[in-house]
Scaffold this motif. Structure first.
Motif, mmCIF file in Angstrom:
data_model
loop_
_atom_site.group_PDB
_atom_site.id
_atom_site.type_symbol
_atom_site.label_atom_id
_atom_site.label_comp_id
_atom_site.label_asym_id
_atom_site.label_seq_id
_atom_site.Cartn_x
_atom_site.Cartn_y
_atom_site.Cartn_z
ATOM 1 N N GLY A 5 0.793 -1.229 0.000
ATOM 2 C CA GLY A 5 0.000 0.000 0.000
ATOM 3 C C GLY A 5 0.821 1.272 0.000
ATOM 4 O O GLY A 5 1.736 1.459 -0.797
ATOM 5 N N GLY A 6 0.470 2.129 0.966
ATOM 6 C CA GLY A 6 0.985 3.483 0.983
ATOM 7 C C GLY A 6 2.465 3.615 1.280
ATOM 8 O O GLY A 6 3.146 4.515 0.799
ATOM 9 N N GLY A 7 2.956 2.707 2.116
ATOM 10 C CA GLY A 7 4.389 2.707 2.375
ATOM 11 C C GLY A 7 4.858 3.811 3.308
ATOM 12 O O GLY A 7 5.992 4.268 3.201
ATOM 13 N N SER A 8 4.005 4.224 4.267
ATOM 14 C CA SER A 8 4.483 5.264 5.191
ATOM 15 C C SER A 8 5.563 4.708 6.115
ATOM 16 O O SER A 8 6.480 5.434 6.515
ATOM 17 C CB SER A 8 3.328 5.867 5.995
ATOM 18 O OG SER A 8 2.819 4.955 6.926
ATOM 19 N N ASN A 9 5.495 3.415 6.426
ATOM 20 C CA ASN A 9 6.580 2.812 7.218
ATOM 21 C C ASN A 9 7.858 2.722 6.401
ATOM 22 O O ASN A 9 8.955 2.886 6.931
ATOM 23 C CB ASN A 9 6.163 1.422 7.706
ATOM 24 C CG ASN A 9 5.332 1.503 8.975
ATOM 25 O OD1 ASN A 9 5.849 1.825 10.040
ATOM 26 N ND2 ASN A 9 4.045 1.246 8.854
ATOM 27 N N LEU A 10 7.693 2.454 5.118
ATOM 28 C CA LEU A 10 8.858 2.435 4.230
ATOM 29 C C LEU A 10 9.540 3.801 4.271
ATOM 30 O O LEU A 10 10.757 3.904 4.415
ATOM 31 C CB LEU A 10 8.390 2.096 2.816
ATOM 32 C CG LEU A 10 9.430 1.947 1.724
ATOM 33 C CD1 LEU A 10 8.920 0.969 0.685
ATOM 34 C CD2 LEU A 10 9.750 3.257 1.057
ATOM 35 N N GLN A 11 8.713 4.843 4.201
ATOM 36 C CA GLN A 11 9.258 6.200 4.243
ATOM 37 C C GLN A 11 9.957 6.459 5.583
ATOM 38 O O GLN A 11 11.053 7.039 5.629
ATOM 39 C CB GLN A 11 8.134 7.217 4.032
ATOM 40 C CG GLN A 11 8.625 8.630 3.825
ATOM 41 C CD GLN A 11 9.486 8.736 2.572
ATOM 42 O OE1 GLN A 11 9.084 8.304 1.506
ATOM 43 N NE2 GLN A 11 10.697 9.277 2.705
ATOM 44 N N ALA A 12 9.325 6.011 6.675
ATOM 45 C CA ALA A 12 9.915 6.233 8.007
ATOM 46 C C ALA A 12 11.263 5.515 8.117
ATOM 47 O O ALA A 12 12.210 6.030 8.719
ATOM 48 C CB ALA A 12 8.955 5.743 9.090
ATOM 49 N N ILE A 13 11.362 4.324 7.530
ATOM 50 C CA ILE A 13 12.629 3.582 7.574
ATOM 51 C C ILE A 13 13.690 4.309 6.750
ATOM 52 O O ILE A 13 14.836 4.470 7.182
ATOM 53 C CB ILE A 13 12.408 2.125 7.115
ATOM 54 C CG1 ILE A 13 11.649 1.370 8.214
ATOM 55 C CG2 ILE A 13 13.733 1.432 6.797
ATOM 56 C CD1 ILE A 13 11.180 -0.012 7.833
ATOM 57 N N CYS A 14 13.304 4.777 5.576
ATOM 58 C CA CYS A 14 14.251 5.554 4.755
ATOM 59 C C CYS A 14 14.738 6.785 5.523
ATOM 60 O O CYS A 14 15.939 7.089 5.548
ATOM 61 C CB CYS A 14 13.602 5.999 3.447
ATOM 62 S SG CYS A 14 13.298 4.651 2.305
ATOM 63 N N ASP A 15 13.796 7.496 6.143
ATOM 64 C CA ASP A 15 14.165 8.715 6.881
ATOM 65 C C ASP A 15 15.130 8.384 8.021
ATOM 66 O O ASP A 15 16.081 9.123 8.291
ATOM 67 C CB ASP A 15 12.912 9.402 7.445
ATOM 68 C CG ASP A 15 12.028 9.966 6.335
ATOM 69 O OD1 ASP A 15 12.487 10.053 5.179
ATOM 70 O OD2 ASP A 15 10.857 10.305 6.631
ATOM 71 N N HIS A 16 14.866 7.254 8.693
ATOM 72 C CA HIS A 16 15.725 6.857 9.811
ATOM 73 C C HIS A 16 17.133 6.518 9.323
ATOM 74 O O HIS A 16 18.124 6.961 9.913
ATOM 75 C CB HIS A 16 15.101 5.653 10.529
ATOM 76 C CG HIS A 16 15.819 5.264 11.782
ATOM 77 N ND1 HIS A 16 15.892 6.079 12.896
ATOM 78 C CD2 HIS A 16 16.511 4.135 12.097
ATOM 79 C CE1 HIS A 16 16.593 5.471 13.840
ATOM 80 N NE2 HIS A 16 16.974 4.288 13.384
ATOM 81 N N LEU A 17 17.207 5.767 8.228
ATOM 82 C CA LEU A 17 18.528 5.411 7.687
ATOM 83 C C LEU A 17 19.262 6.674 7.241
ATOM 84 O O LEU A 17 20.472 6.818 7.468
ATOM 85 C CB LEU A 17 18.387 4.427 6.518
ATOM 86 C CG LEU A 17 17.847 3.035 6.884
ATOM 87 C CD1 LEU A 17 17.669 2.181 5.627
ATOM 88 C CD2 LEU A 17 18.756 2.310 7.884
ATOM 89 N N ALA A 19 18.885 9.634 8.508
ATOM 90 C CA ALA A 19 19.305 10.365 9.705
ATOM 91 C C ALA A 19 20.558 9.737 10.325
ATOM 92 O O ALA A 19 21.388 10.441 10.903
ATOM 93 C CB ALA A 19 18.160 10.399 10.730
ATOM 94 N N LEU A 20 20.688 8.416 10.187
ATOM 95 C CA LEU A 20 21.882 7.749 10.739
ATOM 96 C C LEU A 20 23.114 8.029 9.887
ATOM 97 O O LEU A 20 24.251 7.916 10.364
ATOM 98 C CB LEU A 20 21.647 6.238 10.828
ATOM 99 C CG LEU A 20 20.639 5.766 11.887
ATOM 100 C CD1 LEU A 20 20.407 4.260 11.768
ATOM 101 C CD2 LEU A 20 21.123 6.120 13.288
ATOM 102 N N GLY A 21 22.898 8.401 8.641
ATOM 103 C CA GLY A 21 24.001 8.760 7.749
ATOM 104 C C GLY A 21 25.002 7.629 7.606
ATOM 105 O O GLY A 21 24.627 6.476 7.362
ATOM 106 N N ALA A 22 26.279 7.966 7.810
ATOM 107 C CA ALA A 22 27.339 6.970 7.620
ATOM 108 C C ALA A 22 27.207 5.816 8.611
ATOM 109 O O ALA A 22 27.739 4.725 8.377
ATOM 110 C CB ALA A 22 28.701 7.640 7.771
ATOM 111 N N ALA A 23 26.496 6.042 9.715
ATOM 112 C CA ALA A 23 26.335 4.983 10.724
ATOM 113 C C ALA A 23 25.183 4.033 10.382
ATOM 114 O O ALA A 23 24.949 3.070 11.115
ATOM 115 C CB ALA A 23 26.099 5.626 12.091
#
Ligand code: GRF
Length: 208
Positions: A5-17, A19-23
């Motif tokens: 479906g909408g993939g809002s969790n997918l988006q949240a995971i992308c945003d989290h990764l 935010a972690l940047g090189a880590a």
């Protein structure tokens, strides 16, 4: 990630990764959907991540696409199909899901979307919230990793409850997925989860 479906969790995971940047312990390399029109596929393409449609009655197509992209871990997010048993077997301990209620209540076949929140309200439950769990061959029955409580308010509707639970999912699920990819979250041969204390709700920030 697998999504229907909408993939809002997918988006949240992308945003989290991001935010972690090189880590960041992982890259999102592939989004698989059983629906050609899934918004999740759109989100993947925008991010220049491979987006593949895999028909639900073709397990071999799913396996081939996972092999092509050298997938290490799988996160389901609103994927409404049973993952083929061969994929589950190949990814045991490396495949997780998020469900919008506190399992083992309000789960199982047919329990998705608004139906879950309607059932919670009908039952008069006072607490609900997301469950993150390892995936096995049966809907919503794999070993539980994390659950965060979301209070049910007197004025709640299925829609208002869904919104608040989803907001909690967006905070909890990316952290669990990152820990899985980092090897900090594991499923023992005895079926027990290791590394889950990091997501215990009493040490996590308030969610509702
Ligand atoms: C979420 O409520 C999740 O708990 C359930 O499906 C929904 C997916 O939402 N498994 P989204 O596609 O990530 O926005």
């Amino acid at each position: 990630m697998f999504a229907s479906g909408g993939g809002s969790n997918l988006q949240a995971i992308c945003d989290h990764l991001d935010a972690l940047g090189a880590a960041a312990p992982a890259d999102l390399v592939l989004v698989v959907s059983d629906r050609k029109d899934a918004v999740a596929l759109e989100r993947a393409r925008k991010r220049r991540v491979a987006a593949e449609w895999a028909p639900r009655d073709d397990p071999q197509a799913v396996i081939e696409v996972l092999e092509t992209h050298e997938v290490g871990c799988i996160a389901l997010a609103g994927y409404l199909r049973l993952v083929p048993a061969r994929v589950i077997a190949a990814f045991r301990g490396r495949i997780v899901n998020v469900h919008p209620a506190l399992l083992p209540a309000f789960g199982g076949p047919g329990m998705y979307g608004a139906r879950v929140h309607e059932a919670v309200l009908r039952a008069g439950a006072r607490i609900t919230g997301p469950t993150v769990h390892f995936v096995n061959e049966r809907y919503d029955e794999g070993a539980i990793i994390a659950q965060w409580p979301v209070p049910v308010r007197e004025e709640d509707t299925p829609a208002s409850l869904a919104r608040r639970v989803l907001a909690a999912e967006h905070r909890l699920y990316p952290r669990c997925v990152a820990a899985l990819c980092a090897g900090a979250l594991t499923l023992g041969d005895d079926g027990r989860v290791h590394g889950a204390d990091a997501f215990a709700f009493d040490t996590a920030p308030a969610v509702a």
